[in-house]
Write a protein that holds these residues in place. Structure first.
Motif, PDB file in Angstrom:
ATOM      1  N   VAL A  22       0.835  -1.207   0.000  1.00  0.00           N
ATOM      2  CA  VAL A  22       0.000   0.000   0.000  1.00  0.00           C
ATOM      3  C   VAL A  22       0.870   1.258   0.000  1.00  0.00           C
ATOM      4  CG1 VAL A  22      -1.726   1.307   1.295  1.00  0.00           C
ATOM      5  CG2 VAL A  22      -1.903  -1.183   1.155  1.00  0.00           C
ATOM      6  N   THR A  23       1.901   1.240   0.845  1.00  0.00           N
ATOM      7  CA  THR A  23       2.790   2.398   0.939  1.00  0.00           C
ATOM      8  C   THR A  23       3.568   2.615  -0.349  1.00  0.00           C
ATOM      9  OG1 THR A  23       3.047   1.972   3.301  1.00  0.00           O
ATOM     10  CG2 THR A  23       4.631   3.448   2.295  1.00  0.00           C
ATOM     11  N   PHE A  24       4.024   1.517  -0.943  1.00  0.00           N
ATOM     12  CA  PHE A  24       4.777   1.632  -2.196  1.00  0.00           C
ATOM     13  C   PHE A  24       3.908   2.224  -3.299  1.00  0.00           C
ATOM     14  CE2 PHE A  24       6.348  -0.065  -6.245  1.00  0.00           C
ATOM     15  CZ  PHE A  24       7.655   0.398  -6.200  1.00  0.00           C
ATOM     16  N   GLY A  25       2.628   1.861  -3.285  1.00  0.00           N
ATOM     17  CA  GLY A  25       1.711   2.459  -4.254  1.00  0.00           C
ATOM     18  C   GLY A  25       1.629   3.966  -4.080  1.00  0.00           C
ATOM     19  N   GLY A  26       1.600   4.405  -2.805  1.00  0.00           N
ATOM     20  CA  GLY A  26       1.581   5.840  -2.535  1.00  0.00           C
ATOM     21  C   GLY A  26       2.861   6.525  -2.981  1.00  0.00           C
ATOM     22  N   VAL A  27       3.992   5.847  -2.761  1.00  0.00           N
ATOM     23  CA  VAL A  27       5.281   6.407  -3.189  1.00  0.00           C
ATOM     24  C   VAL A  27       5.346   6.497  -4.710  1.00  0.00           C
ATOM     25  CG1 VAL A  27       7.775   5.989  -3.247  1.00  0.00           C
ATOM     26  CG2 VAL A  27       6.496   5.613  -1.136  1.00  0.00           C
ATOM     27  N   LEU A  28       4.798   5.500  -5.377  1.00  0.00           N
ATOM     28  CA  LEU A  28       4.787   5.511  -6.843  1.00  0.00           C
ATOM     29  C   LEU A  28       3.980   6.691  -7.376  1.00  0.00           C
ATOM     30  CD1 LEU A  28       5.616   4.021  -9.429  1.00  0.00           C
ATOM     31  CD2 LEU A  28       3.508   2.685  -9.245  1.00  0.00           C
ATOM     32  N   ILE A  29       2.828   6.924  -6.767  1.00  0.00           N
ATOM     33  CA  ILE A  29       2.015   8.074  -7.175  1.00  0.00           C
ATOM     34  C   ILE A  29       2.748   9.378  -6.870  1.00  0.00           C
ATOM     35  CG2 ILE A  29      -0.152   9.310  -6.758  1.00  0.00           C
ATOM     36  CD1 ILE A  29      -1.446   6.601  -6.185  1.00  0.00           C
TER      37      ILE A  29
END
Length: 261
Positions: free
Chosen positions: A190-197
């Motif tokens: 979930v956090t990595f998805g936020g970092v990607l965005i």
């Protein structure tokens, strides 16, 4: 945020293990487990901090942090990571209090550290003119006080400091890791998805970044209710299952589902 995933996974593991011991009415193991998980949390925080401090420039470049913000991001990140072990101990200790059904003290701890964080940030940024570094130092100082208060409350409740056994219990650490790995992986995704965005937003410049972060803060505020409900159900459910009260567990699931709909 990526570094929080590990702390969040460990926090969930601690809540589950302590809940199981309470459900089993295994008071003898509570002091030993408390001592083990607090020490393990602190060491994990130190390891993650060391890795994070060295990897931070590469991470910021990977997510396209603008050059005019890179210096400030590195200052804040390195100071924050230097005190990460305090956050791990604080989160782990607060998780133990929550699992032990001492939610009022857990809430007051969070309230205290939040207020102290605001006070210290105002003092260091506005009063001492320390800027970004002052913000990070204020946060870490608040977490230090929170961690010390947490240890005091846990000592009063479980007397873990007086426990004469080994600090590290291999079986308990194995149990923590058994639960923490999948929980950490879930939070990391979930956090990595936020970092990607975030990496897609950063090239648009400072104003867009500030707006995006502000929206994230608002969204996280509304997520608190559902996260709190999920954590409560996890702790309560583990206690019921450990006590073999399966009918009560089914009722708690049904009640939670009805309130969430």
């Amino acid at each position: 945020m990526v570094f929080w995933a590990i702390s969040g996974g460990l926090e969930m593991a601690v809540e589950i293990i302590i809940s199981q011991l309470i459900g089993q009415k295994n008071q003898d193991s509570l002091a030993q487990t408390t001592r083990t998980v607090l020490a393990f949390d602190g060491i994990c925080g130190i390891i993650v901090a060391i890795l994070g401090i060295f990897c931070l420039p590469a991470v910021f470049r990977l997510i396209s942090v603008p050059d005019n913000m890179m210096r400030y991001a590195l200052i804040y990140g390195r100071i924050y990571l230097a005190g990460l072990f305090l956050i791990h101990v604080y989160d782990g200790g607060r998780a133990i209090l929550t699992a032990a059904e001492d939610t009022k003290k857990s809430f007051y701890l969070m309230l205290t550290t939040t207020v102290l964080n605001l006070i210290f940030n105002f003092l260091f940024i506005v009063g001492l003119k320390l800027g970004v570094a002052g913000s990070a130092m204020g946060t870490i100082l608040a977490q230090l006080i929170g961690a010390l208060l947490t240890l005091k409350l846990l000592e009063d409740k479980f007397h873990f400091a007086k426990y004469s056994g080994r600090i590290f219990n291999a079986k308990q650490i194995k149990n923590v890791l058994h639960i923490a790995f999948p929980a950490t992986f879930q939070q990391f995704v979930v956090t990595f998805g936020g970092v990607l965005i975030q990496s897609l937003v950063n090239p648009f410049g400072r104003e867009v970044i500030i707006g995006y972060v502000a929206i994230l803060r608002i969204m996280n505020f509304f997520r608190i209710v559902w996260v709190g409900l999920a954590q409560t159900l996890t702790v309560y459910g583990d206690q019921l299952i450990s006590a073999r009260q399966f009918s009560g567990f089914k009722k708690s699931i049904a009640n939670s589902a009805s309130r969430s709909s």
